[in-house]
Enzyme design. Structure first.
Site, PDB file in Angstrom:
ATOM      1  N   TRP A 128       0.848  -0.993  -0.266  1.00 50.18           N
ATOM      2  CA  TRP A 128      -0.140   0.111   0.599  1.00 50.18           C
ATOM      3  C   TRP A 128       0.991   0.903   0.308  1.00 50.18           C
ATOM      4  O   TRP A 128       0.064   2.567  -0.334  1.00 50.18           O
ATOM      5  CB  TRP A 128      -1.382  -0.232   1.443  1.00 50.18           C
ATOM      6  N   ASN A 129       2.230   1.397   0.303  1.00 51.34           N
ATOM      7  CA  ASN A 129       3.205   2.812   0.496  1.00 51.34           C
ATOM      8  C   ASN A 129       3.219   3.257  -0.719  1.00 51.34           C
ATOM      9  O   ASN A 129       3.477   4.211  -1.154  1.00 51.34           O
ATOM     10  CB  ASN A 129       4.115   2.055   1.334  1.00 51.34           C
ATOM     11  N   LYS A 152      -3.063  -8.439  -6.993  1.00 57.70           N
ATOM     12  CA  LYS A 152      -3.729  -9.038  -4.875  1.00 57.70           C
ATOM     13  C   LYS A 152      -3.148  -7.536  -4.949  1.00 57.70           C
ATOM     14  O   LYS A 152      -1.761  -7.919  -4.585  1.00 57.70           O
ATOM     15  CB  LYS A 152      -3.128 -10.513  -4.976  1.00 57.70           C
ATOM     16  N   PRO A 153      -3.481  -6.643  -5.192  1.00 57.04           N
ATOM     17  CA  PRO A 153      -3.029  -5.563  -4.230  1.00 57.04           C
ATOM     18  C   PRO A 153      -3.646  -5.601  -2.869  1.00 57.04           C
ATOM     19  O   PRO A 153      -4.354  -5.892  -2.363  1.00 57.04           O
ATOM     20  CB  PRO A 153      -3.582  -4.234  -5.299  1.00 57.04           C
ATOM     21  N   GLY A 202       6.314  -6.734   0.905  1.00 59.53           N
ATOM     22  CA  GLY A 202       5.146  -7.063   2.071  1.00 59.53           C
ATOM     23  C   GLY A 202       6.481  -7.619   3.113  1.00 59.53           C
ATOM     24  O   GLY A 202       7.402  -7.099   3.118  1.00 59.53           O
ATOM     25  N   SER A 203       6.018  -7.812   4.273  1.00 56.97           N
ATOM     26  CA  SER A 203       6.482  -8.114   5.438  1.00 56.97           C
ATOM     27  C   SER A 203       7.294  -9.593   5.892  1.00 56.97           C
ATOM     28  O   SER A 203       6.967 -10.027   4.782  1.00 56.97           O
ATOM     29  CB  SER A 203       5.306  -8.255   6.908  1.00 56.97           C
ATOM     30  N   GLU A 224      10.622  -9.161  -1.503  1.00 53.02           N
ATOM     31  CA  GLU A 224      11.119  -8.182  -1.429  1.00 53.02           C
ATOM     32  C   GLU A 224      10.265  -7.872   0.050  1.00 53.02           C
ATOM     33  O   GLU A 224       9.301  -7.859   0.765  1.00 53.02           O
ATOM     34  CB  GLU A 224      11.742  -6.752  -1.711  1.00 53.02           C
ATOM     35  N   LEU A 225      10.925  -7.901   1.534  1.00 58.51           N
ATOM     36  CA  LEU A 225      10.117  -8.310   2.723  1.00 58.51           C
ATOM     37  C   LEU A 225      11.026  -7.291   3.967  1.00 58.51           C
ATOM     38  O   LEU A 225      10.964  -7.668   4.558  1.00 58.51           O
ATOM     39  CB  LEU A 225      10.970 -10.074   3.116  1.00 58.51           C
ATOM     40  N   CYS A 258      10.684   1.557   2.496  1.00 63.32           N
ATOM     41  CA  CYS A 258      10.905   0.692   2.405  1.00 63.32           C
ATOM     42  C   CYS A 258      12.585   0.620   3.313  1.00 63.32           C
ATOM     43  O   CYS A 258      13.012  -0.180   3.994  1.00 63.32           O
ATOM     44  CB  CYS A 258      11.159  -0.645   1.898  1.00 63.32           C
ATOM     45  N   GLU A 353      11.174  -2.667  12.482  1.00 65.73           N
ATOM     46  CA  GLU A 353      10.767  -2.150  11.588  1.00 65.73           C
ATOM     47  C   GLU A 353       9.463  -0.805  11.515  1.00 65.73           C
ATOM     48  O   GLU A 353       8.681  -1.889  11.916  1.00 65.73           O
ATOM     49  CB  GLU A 353      10.221  -2.264   9.877  1.00 65.73           C
TER      50      GLU A 353
END
Length: 444
Positions: A128-129, A152-153, A202-203, A224-225, A258, A353
């Site tokens: 979402w960012n 899948k947003p 995401g996370s 990317e986590l 991120c 984070e």
């Protein structure tokens, strides 16, 4: 029909709704995606590139609408949202050409060819960012490589994705690009379905779940986590430049980035001057709604994230950290510019984070201590060092996929890559674009 409601990040008023893609809907999506992919893959690389560029040109009339939706759904000010929407749309032709060049068949010695073939169906799960830019970074190379894509947003920004995908589909062949709306249950059902690759931002926790569920079919992964990026400020640093970077990097997009600077380790000999200047600069940042003039920092995306930030700040102050600017208790939806010092390794502010406009500072006596603490994290996305002589040697010891010396990370056509548990695979650059393809060697 189940629906997902999108809320204004500032007012929490409903903006609209979309139909949820439940687990029962996924097989039909996969079936249509599979049929479309066969025809899409049969086109030449040049034909796919041309159609993708033509589709992106349809976004130009809705650029301002996309920017407004980005501002409302996730909270960033209109200027930043305009940069995101405009950058994505205006660079599409260049980006598509870069991807096509990377995927062009290479002729090796003695008649051998190195081909980059489609994988099949790619699930893109975007955050979402940066709801448009991050989706685009994964979606476009997947499409040009000859894959069909199911996007899948984030459930925080469904309206941005809806306008984006529906506009592209005015040109793209039916079924090549589809949407799957919903929360983590939708994402989990998509990952478990008969797809060939998952491209995710995401996370770390979600990434580990995806990896476990992708394992039975050995699905390709690019993930990317997140990060917990450190910044080291040496005694030899240009203090004003370091201050500018520390504040700008910590506050950009309300810290919801991120590669936001999450923890600053500054040499004790210059710490007083550094902190004084950080506070002075941080005071100049304006907080407010997306459509207010001169706003630098928007709201935190939702109440749950706002509560998480306060919890981290309160944990730090309870353990002895000192607030130089701001407090550890803000009303929703904003976190005011905050500067806090005396961060220690046992604090959540150092370990987790944060994703908020917080400059978190700690002092060090010896550079080895700073390097050790910078590396003492499961994350390894970005890291930065500011300093004169010896800065390059420090940079070489930092455990991150991207390291900046007297500047931020990344740049040029370099890949966007995380080390340790901040990433699995990578995207961007020729090497990153090729991760969306199957390499095939033809020997004649």
């Amino acid at each position: 029909m189940q629906t997902l409601t999108s809320y204004d990040a500032h007012t929490r008023k409903a903006l609209g709704s979309v139909a949820i893609t439940t687990a029962e809907h996924i097989p039909a999506l996969i079936n249509e995606s599979n049929k479309a992919q066969k025809k899409w893959a049969a086109l030449s690389l040049t034909e796919r590139q041309s159609l993708v560029v033509k589709a992106y040109q349809r976004l130009e009339p809705v650029q301002n609408q996309l920017a407004t939706l980005i501002s409302k759904e996730m909270g960033k000010d209109y200027r930043r949202a305009t940069y995101e929407a405009g950058g994505t749309i205006q660079s599409a032709s260049y980006f598509a050409n870069e991807i096509a060049q990377a995927l062009t068949t290479e002729r090796l010695d003695r008649g051998t060819e190195l081909q980059y073939r489609p994988l099949g169906i790619v699930a893109v799960i975007s955050p979402w960012n940066y709801p448009l830019a991050m989706a685009n970074n994964l979606l476009m190379p997947a499409l040009i490589a000859g894959n069909s894509v199911i996007l899948k947003p984030s459930e925080e920004t469904p309206l941005v994705a809806d306008l984006f995908v529906n506009t592209l589909n005015q040109v793209l062949p039916k079924g090549v690009l589809q949407l799957a709306h919903g929360d983590k249950q939708t994402g989990q059902a998509l990952v478990a379905s008969n797809i060939n690759m998952v491209a995710f931002t995401g996370s770390m926790a979600a990434g580990k779940h995806i990896m476990a569920n992708a394992a039975p079919q050995l699905k390709r992964l690019v993930m990317e986590l997140g990060g917990n990026d450190p910044m080291i400020v040496m005694a030899s640093a240009d203090i004003d430049a370091a201050v500018q970077f520390a504040v700008a990097s910590s506050f950009e997009n309300a810290g919801q980035m991120c590669t936001s600077t999450e923890r600053v380790y500054v040499d004790a000999r210059i710490a007083a001057e550094f902190e004084h200047k950080v506070v002075a600069l941080a005071r100049q940042y304006q907080v407010g709604a997306w459509d207010k003039p001169n706003v630098n920092i928007g709201p935190i995306v939702n109440p749950k994230q706002h509560e998480n930030v306060l919890s981290q700040l309160q944990d730090a102050t309870a353990k002895g950290a000192k607030l130089l600017l701001g407090s550890d208790d803000y009303p929703q939806p904003f976190i005011q510019p905050t500067v806090i010092t005396g961060i220690t390794p046992d604090m959540r502010l150092e370990q987790d984070e944060t994703f908020a406009p917080v400059v978190a500072i700690s002092h060090f006596e010896h550079i080895d201590e700073a390097i050790s603490r910078a590396n003492d994290s499961p994350y390894g996305l970005g890291a930065v060092v500011f300093g004169g002589q010896g800065a390059n040697a420090v940079a070489q010891q930092l455990e991150a996929g991207m390291v900046g010396v007297n500047q931020g990370v990344g740049g040029g056509n370099a890949p966007w890559v995380g080390a340790k548990q901040s990433g699995f695979g990578f995207h961007g650059s020729a090497a990153g674009h090729r991760q969306f393809s199957q390499i095939r060697v033809i020997s004649k």
